[in-house]
Design a protein around this motif. Sequence first.
Motif, PDB file in Angstrom:
ATOM      1  N   LEU A 124       0.908  -1.181   0.023  1.00 19.28           N
ATOM      2  CA  LEU A 124       0.008   0.030   0.021  1.00 19.28           C
ATOM      3  C   LEU A 124       0.922   1.215  -0.211  1.00 19.28           C
ATOM      4  O   LEU A 124       1.807   1.380   0.853  1.00 19.28           O
ATOM      5  CB  LEU A 124      -0.968  -0.185   1.152  1.00 19.28           C
ATOM      6  CG  LEU A 124      -2.019   0.974   1.355  1.00 19.28           C
ATOM      7  CD1 LEU A 124      -3.030   0.755   0.452  1.00 19.28           C
ATOM      8  CD2 LEU A 124      -2.588   1.019   2.694  1.00 19.28           C
ATOM      9  N   ALA A 125       0.605   2.181  -0.914  1.00 19.71           N
ATOM     10  CA  ALA A 125       1.307   3.367  -0.942  1.00 19.71           C
ATOM     11  C   ALA A 125       0.827   4.606  -0.643  1.00 19.71           C
ATOM     12  O   ALA A 125      -0.431   4.768  -1.083  1.00 19.71           O
ATOM     13  CB  ALA A 125       2.060   3.489  -2.555  1.00 19.71           C
ATOM     14  N   TYR A 126       1.408   5.778   0.286  1.00 19.26           N
ATOM     15  CA  TYR A 126       0.737   6.641   0.584  1.00 19.26           C
ATOM     16  C   TYR A 126       0.701   7.674  -0.303  1.00 19.26           C
ATOM     17  O   TYR A 126       1.909   7.938  -1.180  1.00 19.26           O
ATOM     18  CB  TYR A 126       1.537   7.145   1.849  1.00 19.26           C
ATOM     19  CG  TYR A 126       1.084   8.600   2.251  1.00 19.26           C
ATOM     20  CD1 TYR A 126      -0.082   8.810   3.010  1.00 19.26           C
ATOM     21  CD2 TYR A 126       1.743   9.756   1.830  1.00 19.26           C
ATOM     22  CE1 TYR A 126      -0.472  10.249   3.417  1.00 19.26           C
ATOM     23  CE2 TYR A 126       1.629  10.922   2.329  1.00 19.26           C
ATOM     24  CZ  TYR A 126       0.555  11.200   2.778  1.00 19.26           C
ATOM     25  OH  TYR A 126       0.117  12.572   3.223  1.00 19.26           O
ATOM     26  N   GLN A 127      -0.224   8.400  -0.683  1.00 20.61           N
ATOM     27  CA  GLN A 127      -0.433   9.342  -1.761  1.00 20.61           C
ATOM     28  C   GLN A 127      -0.300  10.858  -1.227  1.00 20.61           C
ATOM     29  O   GLN A 127       0.497  11.558  -1.878  1.00 20.61           O
ATOM     30  CB  GLN A 127      -1.481   9.337  -2.928  1.00 20.61           C
ATOM     31  CG  GLN A 127      -1.042   7.948  -3.598  1.00 20.61           C
ATOM     32  CD  GLN A 127      -2.244   7.743  -4.732  1.00 20.61           C
ATOM     33  OE1 GLN A 127      -3.452   7.834  -4.397  1.00 20.61           O
ATOM     34  NE2 GLN A 127      -1.831   7.389  -5.903  1.00 20.61           N
ATOM     35  N   SER A 128      -1.353  11.109  -0.322  1.00 16.43           N
ATOM     36  CA  SER A 128      -1.239  12.598   0.097  1.00 16.43           C
ATOM     37  C   SER A 128      -2.318  12.312   1.360  1.00 16.43           C
ATOM     38  O   SER A 128      -2.984  11.420   1.667  1.00 16.43           O
ATOM     39  CB  SER A 128      -2.188  13.456  -0.995  1.00 16.43           C
ATOM     40  OG  SER A 128      -3.404  13.046  -1.131  1.00 16.43           O
ATOM     41  N   THR A 129      -2.626  13.593   1.934  1.00 12.18           N
ATOM     42  CA  THR A 129      -3.288  13.539   3.149  1.00 12.18           C
ATOM     43  C   THR A 129      -4.418  14.550   2.905  1.00 12.18           C
ATOM     44  O   THR A 129      -4.068  15.816   2.364  1.00 12.18           O
ATOM     45  CB  THR A 129      -2.845  13.961   4.566  1.00 12.18           C
ATOM     46  OG1 THR A 129      -1.964  12.818   4.687  1.00 12.18           O
ATOM     47  CG2 THR A 129      -3.866  13.910   5.785  1.00 12.18           C
ATOM     48  N   GLU A 130      -5.994  14.436   3.098  1.00 11.53           N
ATOM     49  CA  GLU A 130      -6.691  15.441   2.869  1.00 11.53           C
ATOM     50  C   GLU A 130      -7.492  15.707   4.073  1.00 11.53           C
ATOM     51  O   GLU A 130      -7.864  14.697   4.813  1.00 11.53           O
ATOM     52  CB  GLU A 130      -7.950  15.035   2.127  1.00 11.53           C
ATOM     53  CG  GLU A 130      -7.263  15.029   0.455  1.00 11.53           C
ATOM     54  CD  GLU A 130      -8.373  14.312  -0.375  1.00 11.53           C
ATOM     55  OE1 GLU A 130      -9.532  14.315  -0.134  1.00 11.53           O
ATOM     56  OE2 GLU A 130      -7.964  14.215  -1.456  1.00 11.53           O
ATOM     57  N   THR A 131      -7.739  16.867   4.613  1.00  7.16           N
ATOM     58  CA  THR A 131      -8.513  17.053   6.067  1.00  7.16           C
ATOM     59  C   THR A 131      -9.823  17.480   5.729  1.00  7.16           C
ATOM     60  O   THR A 131     -10.170  18.300   5.018  1.00  7.16           O
ATOM     61  CB  THR A 131      -7.920  18.198   6.904  1.00  7.16           C
ATOM     62  OG1 THR A 131      -6.604  17.798   7.170  1.00  7.16           O
ATOM     63  CG2 THR A 131      -8.460  18.571   8.018  1.00  7.16           C
ATOM     64  N   ARG A 132     -10.754  16.588   6.168  1.00  6.26           N
ATOM     65  CA  ARG A 132     -12.167  16.986   5.971  1.00  6.26           C
ATOM     66  C   ARG A 132     -13.060  16.655   7.326  1.00  6.26           C
ATOM     67  O   ARG A 132     -12.703  15.973   7.956  1.00  6.26           O
ATOM     68  CB  ARG A 132     -13.036  15.779   4.934  1.00  6.26           C
ATOM     69  CG  ARG A 132     -12.424  16.154   3.541  1.00  6.26           C
ATOM     70  CD  ARG A 132     -13.025  15.060   2.600  1.00  6.26           C
ATOM     71  NE  ARG A 132     -11.992  14.111   2.081  1.00  6.26           N
ATOM     72  CZ  ARG A 132     -12.131  12.933   2.179  1.00  6.26           C
ATOM     73  NH1 ARG A 132     -13.091  12.105   2.697  1.00  6.26           N
ATOM     74  NH2 ARG A 132     -10.613  12.043   1.709  1.00  6.26           N
ATOM     75  N   ASP A 133     -13.682  17.939   7.493  1.00  6.20           N
ATOM     76  CA  ASP A 133     -14.572  17.684   8.887  1.00  6.20           C
ATOM     77  C   ASP A 133     -13.681  17.460   9.943  1.00  6.20           C
ATOM     78  O   ASP A 133     -13.913  16.920  11.016  1.00  6.20           O
ATOM     79  CB  ASP A 133     -15.749  16.709   8.720  1.00  6.20           C
ATOM     80  CG  ASP A 133     -16.605  17.057   7.555  1.00  6.20           C
ATOM     81  OD1 ASP A 133     -16.901  18.230   7.491  1.00  6.20           O
ATOM     82  OD2 ASP A 133     -17.138  16.030   7.005  1.00  6.20           O
ATOM     83  N   GLY A 134     -12.393  18.119   9.885  1.00 15.65           N
ATOM     84  CA  GLY A 134     -11.625  18.134  11.045  1.00 15.65           C
ATOM     85  C   GLY A 134     -10.962  16.776  11.285  1.00 15.65           C
ATOM     86  O   GLY A 134     -10.086  16.598  12.353  1.00 15.65           O
ATOM     87  N   ALA A 135     -10.937  15.850  10.306  1.00 17.95           N
ATOM     88  CA  ALA A 135     -10.255  14.632  10.492  1.00 17.95           C
ATOM     89  C   ALA A 135      -9.304  14.328   9.255  1.00 17.95           C
ATOM     90  O   ALA A 135      -9.804  14.803   8.119  1.00 17.95           O
ATOM     91  CB  ALA A 135     -11.336  13.357  10.343  1.00 17.95           C
ATOM     92  N   ASP A 136      -8.178  13.859   9.432  1.00 17.37           N
ATOM     93  CA  ASP A 136      -7.313  13.553   8.580  1.00 17.37           C
ATOM     94  C   ASP A 136      -7.630  12.312   7.556  1.00 17.37           C
ATOM     95  O   ASP A 136      -7.848  11.072   8.362  1.00 17.37           O
ATOM     96  CB  ASP A 136      -5.905  13.311   8.957  1.00 17.37           C
ATOM     97  CG  ASP A 136      -5.473  14.601   9.514  1.00 17.37           C
ATOM     98  OD1 ASP A 136      -5.900  15.542   9.179  1.00 17.37           O
ATOM     99  OD2 ASP A 136      -4.419  14.616  10.382  1.00 17.37           O
ATOM    100  N   HIS A 137      -7.574  12.281   6.311  1.00 14.81           N
ATOM    101  CA  HIS A 137      -7.744  11.039   5.542  1.00 14.81           C
ATOM    102  C   HIS A 137      -6.861  10.948   4.474  1.00 14.81           C
ATOM    103  O   HIS A 137      -6.231  11.881   3.912  1.00 14.81           O
ATOM    104  CB  HIS A 137      -9.267  11.438   4.594  1.00 14.81           C
ATOM    105  CG  HIS A 137     -10.429  11.495   5.076  1.00 14.81           C
ATOM    106  ND1 HIS A 137     -11.286  10.686   5.360  1.00 14.81           N
ATOM    107  CD2 HIS A 137     -11.054  12.548   6.231  1.00 14.81           C
ATOM    108  CE1 HIS A 137     -12.546  11.062   6.045  1.00 14.81           C
ATOM    109  NE2 HIS A 137     -12.203  12.070   6.598  1.00 14.81           N
ATOM    110  N   TRP A 138      -5.923   9.687   4.980  1.00 16.97           N
ATOM    111  CA  TRP A 138      -4.953   9.528   4.059  1.00 16.97           C
ATOM    112  C   TRP A 138      -5.264   9.006   2.601  1.00 16.97           C
ATOM    113  O   TRP A 138      -6.264   8.108   2.701  1.00 16.97           O
ATOM    114  CB  TRP A 138      -4.036   8.513   4.542  1.00 16.97           C
ATOM    115  CG  TRP A 138      -3.537   8.737   5.776  1.00 16.97           C
ATOM    116  CD1 TRP A 138      -3.560  10.036   6.769  1.00 16.97           C
ATOM    117  CD2 TRP A 138      -2.371   8.084   6.629  1.00 16.97           C
ATOM    118  NE1 TRP A 138      -2.828  10.027   7.983  1.00 16.97           N
ATOM    119  CE2 TRP A 138      -1.829   8.859   7.751  1.00 16.97           C
ATOM    120  CE3 TRP A 138      -1.681   6.979   6.420  1.00 16.97           C
ATOM    121  CZ2 TRP A 138      -1.111   8.463   8.772  1.00 16.97           C
ATOM    122  CZ3 TRP A 138      -0.522   6.550   7.190  1.00 16.97           C
ATOM    123  CH2 TRP A 138      -0.292   7.374   8.337  1.00 16.97           C
TER     124      TRP A 138
END
Length: 176
Positions: A124-138
């Motif tokens: 599994l490869a990490y691509q980026s992090t998005e913050t939505r509704d105060g939570a981090d989504h990898w």
Amino acid sequence: MSANPPPQPNSAGPAGYHVARPAGVCAVTARPIQPDEPFMAALRETPIGLQRLDVGLESWDAFDKSDLLGFWRTNMPRPGEKKQIFVDDELLCGLFERLADAAEPSKIAFRFVLGLILMRKRKLAYQSTETRDGADHWIVKLRGRDESFDMLDPKLDESQTLDVSAQLSEILNGDL
């Protein structure tokens, strides 16, 4: 039908999952599975957690495989024996994918730790992090596939991470 009934709601650890070790009994026929005998171990989701089912090879074809999260072939350990089982990476990747729509905190935590294990195994490869509704989504991607997955970071503390890791080990190995 199963010799390993689902756990009671309060029997799970802080992360919410507890799965029984091999009971030595076929979930279909209730026939004892002897030490060193090959059998199929299956993982099924129930309303209160994950259930491990052990099935004798002679009963596997007749076993209801609907709604299984995964399954693998292994040998019954000898009493008191520490057994290390090598689980196919595809099984782990499939389990990660099947839990993609999980909404319960315990399932999110379980999937997150499984994702970390897959990252360590370079599946599994990490691509980026998005913050939505105060939570981090990898945003992650399984190697060799085009589809990206959202992996919610549940912000586990060290104790929670160790608990989920131990439970994942128990599910896959049947032993700690």
